[in-house]
Each structure stands twice: as structure tokens, then as C-alpha cells.
Scaffold this motif. Structure first.
Motif, PDB file in Angstrom:
ATOM      1  N   CYS A 166      54.782  25.998  33.170  1.00  0.00           N
ATOM      2  CA  CYS A 166      55.661  24.993  32.561  1.00  0.00           C
ATOM      3  C   CYS A 166      55.414  24.872  31.062  1.00  0.00           C
ATOM      4  O   CYS A 166      56.354  24.755  30.275  1.00  0.00           O
ATOM      5  N   ALA A 167      54.161  24.914  30.650  1.00  0.00           N
ATOM      6  CA  ALA A 167      53.844  24.846  29.226  1.00  0.00           C
ATOM      7  C   ALA A 167      54.402  26.060  28.492  1.00  0.00           C
ATOM      8  O   ALA A 167      54.946  25.943  27.392  1.00  0.00           O
ATOM      9  N   GLY A 168      54.311  27.235  29.103  1.00  0.00           N
ATOM     10  CA  GLY A 168      54.867  28.444  28.499  1.00  0.00           C
ATOM     11  C   GLY A 168      56.379  28.382  28.376  1.00  0.00           C
ATOM     12  O   GLY A 168      56.949  28.781  27.352  1.00  0.00           O
ATOM     13  N   CYS A 169      57.044  27.852  29.401  1.00  0.00           N
ATOM     14  CA  CYS A 169      58.504  27.692  29.357  1.00  0.00           C
ATOM     15  C   CYS A 169      58.909  26.714  28.252  1.00  0.00           C
ATOM     16  O   CYS A 169      59.850  26.957  27.503  1.00  0.00           O
ATOM     17  N   PHE A 170      58.197  25.596  28.153  1.00  0.00           N
ATOM     18  CA  PHE A 170      58.472  24.595  27.128  1.00  0.00           C
ATOM     19  C   PHE A 170      58.306  25.189  25.728  1.00  0.00           C
ATOM     20  O   PHE A 170      59.169  25.028  24.861  1.00  0.00           O
ATOM     21  N   TYR A 171      57.203  25.896  25.499  1.00  0.00           N
ATOM     22  CA  TYR A 171      56.947  26.509  24.204  1.00  0.00           C
ATOM     23  C   TYR A 171      58.017  27.547  23.872  1.00  0.00           C
ATOM     24  O   TYR A 171      58.543  27.576  22.752  1.00  0.00           O
ATOM     25  N   HIS A 205      61.420  25.899  22.914  1.00  0.00           N
ATOM     26  CA  HIS A 205      61.407  25.326  21.570  1.00  0.00           C
ATOM     27  C   HIS A 205      61.273  26.389  20.488  1.00  0.00           C
ATOM     28  O   HIS A 205      61.764  26.199  19.376  1.00  0.00           O
ATOM     29  N   TYR A 206      60.643  27.492  20.789  1.00  0.00           N
ATOM     30  CA  TYR A 206      60.529  28.581  19.826  1.00  0.00           C
ATOM     31  C   TYR A 206      61.901  29.187  19.533  1.00  0.00           C
ATOM     32  O   TYR A 206      62.242  29.465  18.389  1.00  0.00           O
ATOM     33  N   PHE A 207      62.705  29.395  20.564  1.00  0.00           N
ATOM     34  CA  PHE A 207      63.997  30.049  20.387  1.00  0.00           C
ATOM     35  C   PHE A 207      65.152  29.077  20.148  1.00  0.00           C
ATOM     36  O   PHE A 207      66.126  29.435  19.494  1.00  0.00           O
ATOM     37  N   TYR A 208      65.105  27.863  20.704  1.00  0.00           N
ATOM     38  CA  TYR A 208      66.245  26.960  20.634  1.00  0.00           C
ATOM     39  C   TYR A 208      65.951  25.636  19.939  1.00  0.00           C
ATOM     40  O   TYR A 208      66.853  24.810  19.813  1.00  0.00           O
ATOM     41  N   GLY A 209      64.744  25.418  19.510  1.00  0.00           N
ATOM     42  CA  GLY A 209      64.401  24.188  18.809  1.00  0.00           C
ATOM     43  C   GLY A 209      64.504  24.389  17.314  1.00  0.00           C
ATOM     44  O   GLY A 209      64.681  25.499  16.814  1.00  0.00           O
ATOM     45  N   GLY A 210      64.409  23.317  16.581  1.00  0.00           N
ATOM     46  CA  GLY A 210      64.471  23.422  15.139  1.00  0.00           C
ATOM     47  C   GLY A 210      64.354  22.065  14.488  1.00  0.00           C
ATOM     48  O   GLY A 210      64.090  21.056  15.144  1.00  0.00           O
ATOM     49  N   SER A 211      64.597  22.058  13.203  1.00  0.00           N
ATOM     50  CA  SER A 211      64.512  20.839  12.409  1.00  0.00           C
ATOM     51  C   SER A 211      65.895  20.474  11.893  1.00  0.00           C
ATOM     52  O   SER A 211      66.746  21.336  11.697  1.00  0.00           O
ATOM     53  N   SER A 212      66.087  19.193  11.621  1.00  0.00           N
ATOM     54  CA  SER A 212      67.362  18.709  11.098  1.00  0.00           C
ATOM     55  C   SER A 212      67.372  18.798   9.579  1.00  0.00           C
ATOM     56  O   SER A 212      66.405  18.395   8.916  1.00  0.00           O
ATOM     57  N   PHE A 213      68.446  19.339   9.065  1.00  0.00           N
ATOM     58  CA  PHE A 213      68.676  19.402   7.629  1.00  0.00           C
ATOM     59  C   PHE A 213      70.101  18.935   7.364  1.00  0.00           C
ATOM     60  O   PHE A 213      70.955  18.989   8.247  1.00  0.00           O
TER      61      PHE A 213
END
Length: 112
Positions: free
Chosen positions: A15-20, A23-31
Motif C-alpha cells: 500500500c505504501a508503494g502504491c501511494f508513493y 503521487h510520483y506520477f499523478y501528484g504535484g503542486s499548485s501554481f
């Protein structure tokens, strides 16, 4: 008992690997940015691509340069304020138009 612990530990690591990975491929920061031109147009009709190269600012007022490729029939509206989701590996993942009062103050100071 050892089998249950091993199964639970394996599940937790998975589960931790899936979460990471998510977020690595589909997460990001707001600008935040504001559209200032019609972008570079390539193609026509349904296959029109508008490319925008802009500066964007985060909530602390830090600047990055972004490049967006939009498949649209017409360019984005000039003067539109956009909230971008920017991934360090993939660039701009998504955007949404926001009202000027929804842009954080430090970002708005940089955009004006």
C-alpha cells in the motif's frame, strides 16, 4: 501469529508503494498563472494544438516556467487566471480557471 504479521507487513509495504507511485506520477503542486497571449497554434479544426509558455507562481510567490499543450478549437481566454497542477516529472497535469480573488496574495503580487 507470525503468518498474520508477515501478511500485514506485506500489505502495508504494498500500500505504501502504491501511494508513493501514484503521487510520483499523478501528484504535484499548485501554481497560478494568467493567460497573456493566444499561444502558438499548430494545426486546424479538431487537431488544433495551442502551446503556452508562461511563468507560474506558487502560494509563496516562487516562480517556475511552465509549458502547456492544449488541444482545443479556440485559444484560452486572454486575462484568464489559471490554477495549474504541476508535476516535477510530467509538467502541467491539469488546470482550472479561477477568479482573481481565489489566487493567493503572494502569487497575485507577482502576476500583476
Amino acid at each position: 501469529m507470525k503468518k498474520w504479521f508477515a501478511a500485514l507487513l506485506t500489505l502495508a509495504v504494498f500500500c505504501a508503494g502504491c501511494f508513493y507511485t501514484y503521487h510520483y506520477f499523478y501528484g504535484g503542486s499548485s501554481f497560478y498563472t494568467v493567460i497573456q497571449d493566444d499561444g502558438d497554434k499548430v494545426g486546424s479544426g479538431e487537431d488544433t494544438v495551442y502551446t503556452y509558455r508562461q511563468d507560474a507562481y506558487d502560494e509563496q510567490g516562487d516562480r517556475i516556467s511552465v509549458e502547456m499543450h492544449e488541444y482545443r478549437k479556440q485559444p484560452l481566454r486572454q486575462g484568464a487566471y489559471l490554477k495549474l497542477l504541476v508535476n516535477p516529472q510530467k509538467g502541467v497535469l491539469s488546470w482550472e480557471e479561477v477568479q482573481p480573488d481565489q489566487v493567493p496574495k503572494k502569487a497575485m503580487d507577482q502576476l500583476d
